[in-house]
Design an enzyme around this catalytic site. Structure first.
Site, PDB file in Angstrom:
ATOM      1  N   ARG A  60      -8.704  13.114  -5.671  1.00 58.25           N
ATOM      2  CA  ARG A  60      -8.975  12.084  -4.658  1.00 58.25           C
ATOM      3  C   ARG A  60      -9.464  10.840  -5.370  1.00 58.25           C
ATOM      4  O   ARG A  60     -10.480  10.861  -6.049  1.00 58.25           O
ATOM      5  CB  ARG A  60     -10.052  12.569  -3.690  1.00 58.25           C
ATOM      6  CG  ARG A  60      -9.689  13.835  -2.962  1.00 58.25           C
ATOM      7  CD  ARG A  60     -10.511  13.982  -1.729  1.00 58.25           C
ATOM      8  NE  ARG A  60     -10.033  13.064  -0.728  1.00 58.25           N
ATOM      9  CZ  ARG A  60      -9.031  13.332   0.102  1.00 58.25           C
ATOM     10  NH1 ARG A  60      -8.412  14.480   0.050  1.00 58.25           N
ATOM     11  NH2 ARG A  60      -8.657  12.448   0.989  1.00 58.25           N
ATOM     12  N   LYS A  86      -2.146  11.920  -2.899  1.00 57.27           N
ATOM     13  CA  LYS A  86      -1.114  12.314  -1.922  1.00 57.27           C
ATOM     14  C   LYS A  86       0.120  12.786  -2.696  1.00 57.27           C
ATOM     15  O   LYS A  86       0.001  13.745  -3.446  1.00 57.27           O
ATOM     16  CB  LYS A  86      -0.892  11.169  -0.945  1.00 57.27           C
ATOM     17  CG  LYS A  86      -2.196  10.858  -0.164  1.00 57.27           C
ATOM     18  CD  LYS A  86      -2.084   9.729   0.824  1.00 57.27           C
ATOM     19  CE  LYS A  86      -3.453   9.471   1.465  1.00 57.27           C
ATOM     20  NZ  LYS A  86      -3.441   8.308   2.378  1.00 57.27           N
ATOM     21  N   ASP A 101       0.870  -1.182   0.000  1.00 58.00           N
ATOM     22  CA  ASP A 101       0.000   0.000   0.000  1.00 58.00           C
ATOM     23  C   ASP A 101       0.906   1.230   0.000  1.00 58.00           C
ATOM     24  O   ASP A 101       1.460   1.607   1.030  1.00 58.00           O
ATOM     25  CB  ASP A 101      -0.891  -0.028   1.248  1.00 58.00           C
ATOM     26  CG  ASP A 101      -1.804   1.183   1.331  1.00 58.00           C
ATOM     27  OD1 ASP A 101      -1.646   2.117   0.512  1.00 58.00           O
ATOM     28  OD2 ASP A 101      -2.673   1.199   2.227  1.00 58.00           O
ATOM     29  N   THR A 154      -3.457   5.530  -3.246  1.00 53.78           N
ATOM     30  CA  THR A 154      -4.333   6.659  -3.510  1.00 53.78           C
ATOM     31  C   THR A 154      -3.675   7.461  -4.626  1.00 53.78           C
ATOM     32  O   THR A 154      -2.485   7.300  -4.921  1.00 53.78           O
ATOM     33  CB  THR A 154      -4.490   7.572  -2.282  1.00 53.78           C
ATOM     34  OG1 THR A 154      -3.191   8.027  -1.888  1.00 53.78           O
ATOM     35  CG2 THR A 154      -5.149   6.851  -1.121  1.00 53.78           C
TER      36      THR A 154
HETATM   37  C1  LIG Z   1      -4.394   7.520   2.901  1.00 58.70           C
HETATM   38  C2  LIG Z   1      -4.183   6.070   3.015  1.00 58.70           C
HETATM   39  C3  LIG Z   1      -5.204   5.153   2.763  1.00 58.70           C
HETATM   40  C4  LIG Z   1      -6.643   5.538   2.597  1.00 58.70           C
HETATM   41  O1  LIG Z   1      -6.946   6.392   1.622  1.00 58.70           O
HETATM   42  P1  LIG Z   1      -8.372   7.136   1.622  1.00 58.70           P
HETATM   43  O2  LIG Z   1      -8.373   7.718   0.269  1.00 58.70           O
HETATM   44  O3  LIG Z   1      -8.332   8.120   2.727  1.00 58.70           O
HETATM   45  O4  LIG Z   1      -9.419   6.104   1.805  1.00 58.70           O
HETATM   46  C5  LIG Z   1      -4.893   3.810   2.771  1.00 58.70           C
HETATM   47  N1  LIG Z   1      -3.661   3.388   3.050  1.00 58.70           N
HETATM   48  C6  LIG Z   1      -2.659   4.245   3.330  1.00 58.70           C
HETATM   49  C7  LIG Z   1      -1.300   3.714   3.629  1.00 58.70           C
HETATM   50  C8  LIG Z   1      -2.887   5.605   3.330  1.00 58.70           C
HETATM   51  O5  LIG Z   1      -1.901   6.430   3.651  1.00 58.70           O
END
Ligand SMILES: *Cc1c(COP(=O)(O)O)cnc(C)c1O
Length: 422
Positions: A237, A231, A202, A228
């Site tokens: 988003r 970020k 992830d 995502t």
């Molecule tokens: C931000 C994040 C998510 C979740 O993303 P959302 O778009 O807020 O649902 C999942 N895993 C990690 C490691 C993240 O940093």
């Protein structure tokens, strides 16, 4: 005052228009240091605000349940092809609504309810969706959690292996939300192979750094990669799943029809735009600067007596324990917010305090780097953080107000992408 930026919205719903205008001002005037946030480009913003939001497109390009996909299919195909090219992935799915649903799709693709997932514990820096108890992933699956070493603040790979051998997870998650150090995907893959687990990486936080080659890529090592798009990747988003070819069908079926209905086509288009931007030399320089800035900021903060988890950073974020400054994380974060420096309070590994009132702050450099701040500004930023944290401890609101005006003055010189210039 007429709003030339959102004329229809201002006329139709002045209340919402005013709040959006105020948010634009806030994002322009403040030093945004939430590690998971960024500023998207004007092009990405435009793509999200289009008529693509009017469409229904359940299915995948060439295999839809709705007619009228003449333009949607090529948009989604472009997004998929750009994701595969940028990350070197065999397969990409750009439909997950956000990071949490993308991760849930991984469970649906590979696990039955009650089966075991091994993930990093939330208070150690992992994500809720890696099997933490309050999350569906911890309620419907059996979550087993690893952490970091107390002495180093780094992931304890011996603990990961010991837990994997003892608990035999079907799925192992690596990656997190408050991990300031490089993730050793190869080491995770070796453990996953040893116990026959699926490895999910992830990379929500670090996807932009991976795309730019400033963090190693999980693609050769992980069965499935989730990220995502909003970020460090600096898109809208949303989220993506990438996988080895052998898992392509399982991943696609899990996203739709397993978990979701129609894809958000305006988001898909904006993801495609962001992926095009992320393939440029400018973006590579940006991602490199994000890391350079974080390292410089870490050194400046350490020099001012802040305790950094793991002693520093390899990526875009710093995690620090502020209790050595005589204050807890939450009041420190709130004081920084009053000073126009937006961060979040965060647990630190082995935090003796409660999650809603923890010892630490998490700060990141993706947003300020998008505005053009460089390492030379990081001493100023660290100086502000230090003054505000100490002022909060000493209940000195004058200093906090003074920093607020200094922050605004500096940020006025670094216009934010996608925002109106004052
Ligand atoms: C931000 C994040 C998510 C979740 O993303 P959302 O778009 O807020 O649902 C999942 N895993 C990690 C490691 C993240 O940093």
């Amino acid at each position: 005052m007429t709003d030339t930026r959102h004329p229809a919205l201002s006329a139709q719903d002045p209340e919402i228009a005013a709040l959006i205008g105020a948010e634009e001002q806030l994002q322009a005037d403040t030093l945004r240091m939430i590690a998971s946030e960024n500023y998207v480009s004007a092009a990405v913003l435009e793509a999200t605000g289009t008529v693509l939001t009017n469409k229904y497109s359940e299915g995948y390009p060439g295999k839809r349940y709705y007619e009228g996909q003449q333009n949607i299919d090529p948009i989604e195909t472009l997004a998929i092809d750009r994701a595969k090219a940028l990350f070197g992935a065999a397969h990409a799915n750009v439909q997950p609504y956000s990071g949490a649903p993308a991760n849930l799709a991984i469970y649906l693709a590979f696990l039955q309810p009650g089966e075991t997932v091994l993930g990093m514990s939330l208070p150690m820096g992992g994500h809720l969706t890696h099997g933490w108890g309050v999350s569906a992933t911890g309620k419907w699956f059996r979550g087993v959690q690893y952490g970091v070493r107390k002495e180093t603040g780094r992931i304890d790979m011996d603990e990961v292996r010991d837990l994997a051998l003892a608990e035999r997870p079907k799925l192992i998650f690596c990656g997190g939300t408050a991990v300031p150090r490089t993730i050793d995907f190869a080491a995770f893959a070796e453990i996953a192979h040893e116990v026959g687990a699926v490895l999910a990486a992830d990379v929500a936080h670090i996807a932009g750094l991976i795309a730019a080659g400033v963090h190693p890529s999980p693609i050769p090592h992980a069965d499935v990669v989730s990220t995502t798009t909003h970020k460090t990747l600096r898109g809208p988003r949303g989220a993506m799943l990438m996988a080895k070819e052998e898992h392509a069908k399982a991943v696609d079926r899990a996203v739709f029809p397993g978990l979701q209905g129609g894809p958000h086509n305006h988001t898909t288009a904006a993801i495609a735009v962001a992926l095009k931007e992320a393939a440029t030399e400018d973006f590579r320089a940006y991602a490199q600067q994000v890391v350079t800035n974080a390292k410089a900021l870490g050194e400046e903060l350490a020099a001012r007596g802040f305790e950094l988890v793991s002693g520093g950073t390899d990526n875009h974020l710093l995690l620090m324990d502020v209790t050595s400054k005589g204050i807890a994380g939450k009041p420190a974060a709130q004081a920084l917010d009053r000073a126009g420096i937006v961060v979040n309070y965060n647990t630190v590994p082995f935090d003796p305090r409660k999650p809603f009132d923890p010892s630490g702050l998490r700060i990141g450099t993706p947003s300020l780097t998008s505005r053009g701040l460089r390492a030379s500004e990081m001493a100023t930023v660290a100086g502000w953080i230090d003054r505000v944290v100490e002022a909060a401890r000493d209940q000195d609101e004058d200093t906090i107000a003074k920093v607020r005006s200094e922050v605004k003055a500096l940020m006025d010189g670094f216009p934010a992408p996608g925002l109106p210039v004052a």
